[in-house]
Design a protein around this motif. Sequence first.
Motif, PDB file in Angstrom:
ATOM      1  N   ARG A  22       0.835  -1.216   0.000  1.00 58.56           N
ATOM      2  CA  ARG A  22       0.000   0.000   0.000  1.00 58.56           C
ATOM      3  C   ARG A  22       0.864   1.258   0.000  1.00 58.56           C
ATOM      4  N   TYR A  23       1.994   1.193   0.667  1.00 61.05           N
ATOM      5  CA  TYR A  23       2.908   2.337   0.688  1.00 61.05           C
ATOM      6  C   TYR A  23       3.440   2.614  -0.722  1.00 61.05           C
ATOM      7  N   ARG A  24       3.823   1.561  -1.432  1.00 62.02           N
ATOM      8  CA  ARG A  24       4.329   1.731  -2.798  1.00 62.02           C
ATOM      9  C   ARG A  24       3.245   2.304  -3.713  1.00 62.02           C
ATOM     10  N   ARG A  25       2.032   1.808  -3.575  1.00 62.99           N
ATOM     11  CA  ARG A  25       0.942   2.313  -4.412  1.00 62.99           C
ATOM     12  C   ARG A  25       0.649   3.777  -4.101  1.00 62.99           C
ATOM     13  N   TYR A  26       0.693   4.120  -2.821  1.00 59.68           N
ATOM     14  CA  TYR A  26       0.462   5.512  -2.435  1.00 59.68           C
ATOM     15  C   TYR A  26       1.568   6.420  -2.977  1.00 59.68           C
ATOM     16  N   SER A  27       2.812   5.966  -2.881  1.00 61.79           N
ATOM     17  CA  SER A  27       3.932   6.769  -3.378  1.00 61.79           C
ATOM     18  C   SER A  27       3.789   7.035  -4.873  1.00 61.79           C
ATOM     19  N   ALA A  28       3.357   5.991  -5.600  1.00 62.33           N
ATOM     20  CA  ALA A  28       3.163   6.164  -7.049  1.00 62.33           C
ATOM     21  C   ALA A  28       2.054   7.168  -7.342  1.00 62.33           C
ATOM     22  N   MET A  29       1.011   7.143  -6.554  1.00 60.77           N
ATOM     23  CA  MET A  29      -0.126   8.048  -6.758  1.00 60.77           C
ATOM     24  C   MET A  29       0.215   9.482  -6.388  1.00 60.77           C
ATOM     25  N   SER A  30       0.962   9.640  -5.270  1.00 63.36           N
ATOM     26  CA  SER A  30       1.204  10.984  -4.728  1.00 63.36           C
ATOM     27  C   SER A  30       2.459  11.639  -5.268  1.00 63.36           C
ATOM     28  N   GLY A  31       3.360  10.815  -5.812  1.00 63.81           N
ATOM     29  CA  GLY A  31       4.631  11.352  -6.273  1.00 63.81           C
ATOM     30  C   GLY A  31       5.643  11.517  -5.168  1.00 63.81           C
ATOM     31  N   GLU A  32       5.266  11.116  -3.929  1.00 67.83           N
ATOM     32  CA  GLU A  32       6.215  11.195  -2.814  1.00 67.83           C
ATOM     33  C   GLU A  32       7.150   9.985  -2.860  1.00 67.83           C
ATOM     34  N   PRO A  33       8.409  10.158  -2.435  1.00 70.19           N
ATOM     35  CA  PRO A  33       9.368   9.044  -2.532  1.00 70.19           C
ATOM     36  C   PRO A  33       9.023   7.910  -1.572  1.00 70.19           C
ATOM     37  N   TYR A  34       9.283   6.695  -2.006  1.00 73.68           N
ATOM     38  CA  TYR A  34       9.130   5.513  -1.155  1.00 73.68           C
ATOM     39  C   TYR A  34      10.417   5.330  -0.362  1.00 73.68           C
ATOM     40  N   VAL A  35      10.315   5.163   0.954  1.00 75.88           N
ATOM     41  CA  VAL A  35      11.472   4.983   1.828  1.00 75.88           C
ATOM     42  C   VAL A  35      11.376   3.617   2.492  1.00 75.88           C
ATOM     43  N   GLN A  36      12.369   2.805   2.292  1.00 76.58           N
ATOM     44  CA  GLN A  36      12.361   1.454   2.855  1.00 76.58           C
ATOM     45  C   GLN A  36      12.441   1.500   4.379  1.00 76.58           C
ATOM     46  N   HIS A  37      11.575   0.742   5.042  1.00 69.68           N
ATOM     47  CA  HIS A  37      11.600   0.640   6.508  1.00 69.68           C
ATOM     48  C   HIS A  37      12.379  -0.615   6.924  1.00 69.68           C
ATOM     49  N   PRO A  38      12.963  -0.607   8.122  1.00 71.84           N
ATOM     50  CA  PRO A  38      13.797  -1.734   8.557  1.00 71.84           C
ATOM     51  C   PRO A  38      13.016  -2.838   9.275  1.00 71.84           C
ATOM     52  N   TRP A  39      11.709  -2.748   9.322  1.00 71.72           N
ATOM     53  CA  TRP A  39      10.938  -3.632  10.187  1.00 71.72           C
ATOM     54  C   TRP A  39      10.924  -5.071   9.678  1.00 71.72           C
ATOM     55  N   LYS A  40      11.017  -5.984  10.615  1.00 72.48           N
ATOM     56  CA  LYS A  40      10.911  -7.422  10.357  1.00 72.48           C
ATOM     57  C   LYS A  40       9.966  -8.018  11.407  1.00 72.48           C
ATOM     58  N   PRO A  41       9.371  -9.159  11.127  1.00 70.62           N
ATOM     59  CA  PRO A  41       8.520  -9.795  12.148  1.00 70.62           C
ATOM     60  C   PRO A  41       9.339 -10.149  13.384  1.00 70.62           C
ATOM     61  N   ARG A  42       8.882  -9.680  14.528  1.00 66.98           N
ATOM     62  CA  ARG A  42       9.550 -10.015  15.793  1.00 66.98           C
ATOM     63  C   ARG A  42       8.485 -10.462  16.790  1.00 66.98           C
ATOM     64  N   VAL A  43       8.588 -11.685  17.240  1.00 66.54           N
ATOM     65  CA  VAL A  43       7.630 -12.223  18.206  1.00 66.54           C
ATOM     66  C   VAL A  43       8.405 -12.868  19.357  1.00 66.54           C
ATOM     67  N   PHE A  44       8.152 -12.390  20.558  1.00 69.28           N
ATOM     68  CA  PHE A  44       8.774 -12.951  21.759  1.00 69.28           C
ATOM     69  C   PHE A  44       7.680 -13.509  22.672  1.00 69.28           C
ATOM     70  N   THR A  45       7.963 -14.582  23.363  1.00 73.93           N
ATOM     71  CA  THR A  45       7.126 -14.911  24.501  1.00 73.93           C
ATOM     72  C   THR A  45       7.545 -14.011  25.660  1.00 73.93           C
ATOM     73  N   TYR A  46       6.672 -13.871  26.635  1.00 76.42           N
ATOM     74  CA  TYR A  46       7.003 -13.057  27.800  1.00 76.42           C
ATOM     75  C   TYR A  46       8.246 -13.599  28.500  1.00 76.42           C
TER      76      TYR A  46
END
Length: 548
Positions: free
Chosen positions: A335-359
């Motif tokens: 959705r971010y890529r599609r929005y960037s294409a529509m708005s002309g704003e640059p797409y910036v890669q985020h560093p997020w990865k799935p992180r799941v911990f038990t307590y």
Amino acid sequence: MLPCRDDVLTITKRLVTIESIVNTKGEKIIANSLYQMISSLPYFQQNPNFLTLEQTLNDHQERYNVLAFVKGTKGKSNRTVLLMGHIDTVGIDDFNQLKDKACDPEQLMEALQTEQLPPSAKVQLESGDWLFGRGVLDMKSGVASHLYLLKYYSEHPEKLNGNIVLLAECDEEDSSHGILSALKTLNRWKKEHGFHYAAAINADFVSPRFDGDQNRYIYKGTVGKLLPSFFITGAETHVGSAFEGLDPNFIAAELTKQINYNPDLCNDAYGETTVPPVSLKQTDLKPTYTVQTALSAYVYYNFFIHSWSPKDVLDKLKEQAVIAFQNALTTFEDRYRRYSAMSGEPYVQHPWKPRVFTYEEMEQLLVQENGENYVNHMKNFKVRLLKDTELDTRMFAARVVEEAWKWMKDKNPAMILFYSSLYSPRIELTGKTEDELALIKALDESVEEIQPTYPYPIVTRNFFPYISDMSFVALSDDETGINAESSNNPGWGTKLFVDYQDIRDINVPVINIGPYGWDAHKKLERMEMTYSLEIVPNLTNLVIQKLL
């Protein structure tokens, strides 16, 4: 057949007229009434020490259990059958304008004559064989059945080769303080009187499993219930720069989509399948309105088990959480890529990865990184948090995780998986011990013997499908399974504690022979009198006789 119908009906109505809603003074009133009722019997006047009224332990409410026993004189056996049932009910607000009649079956049924009722309820109301009212089904008629048998054997101890113990416990509908406190007394009696608890018979209600189901069910063992919970963090941003952050509600929604109604999370055992998990709460933890996305969200799910342990559930849900997290990030990026294409704003890669911990995993990491500073801080935090009496165990756990998260060095989005409520352990009755084999044999023979006296099929199944205090008289989980539950509950030892050794010391095989009816916990709660007042006491008595 014991001629018990009229007596059990009289006791049922007497109990129902006492409004005993959980977490109200009614629990104290009904326990005192029950105590007076039993103490008036000649047997207990002669043996006053065989009856006790005991306040629950470590409880914020003043409420009581009633326990009594009869020692048989037919022989010298120490084999003992525990008859158990709860005396509290859910609330009565759902009765609306009939609220003042909710605990008076006669007045309620008269008022219902002029109400618009479902066809089945109308037929049952007019049949003369159904009793309506709060608690008639769940489960005061079941307690009445046990009381009848206690009275019967107090008058005829010569017919008993062994002993029966009655436990009428409070607080089944909320936190099980009643049964957990009663375990202390049952274990004390075991030592003082040499009781060998050979079987427990619960008398909680049974209902049709589906439309048109005519069976009346007897259950061996019980379903287990967990409340797996997730604290979810995102990356906060102003809503005007939505794609600069990650909304934790977005991740939570994907998680619920992944878990809710998922058949992969149904636990099949002995040909019986649990219902899938379903969400019971989903919220963010923003205290007030702002135009920034939330820092965190909180969700928890009902989770039934037959053969899985709490550790198994954590492992399975961690896998599901990773899938959900990845799905959320993939959708976000698309959705971010599609929005960037529509708005002309640059797409910036985020560093997020799935992180799941038990307590438990997060705790180990934080203790390793911060040592005693972290440990002492969290200990003091929990002490302060306990002063907030408005927090239930679920929100208490969430606040503890939220506080612990502040110590994490890596604040990138993550999920923390934990348990936030009481675990009701599963019980499998498989015949693995002599007592289990004897109980299964006694039950099967008793059902076969009584079936010709009743027109509908009496069918035995392996797992009682509702939450009940049956869960706290035996354990099918090993140490690893139990430790996974306690090590991953942030409120363990402060807001919540179960002495599992008490359960292990009792460790009695348990079945449920209870009243039959419809709509427990609802305005039209009702029970069929022929089955509930005649078959249930007589079937229970047959099992007792065959066991002892």
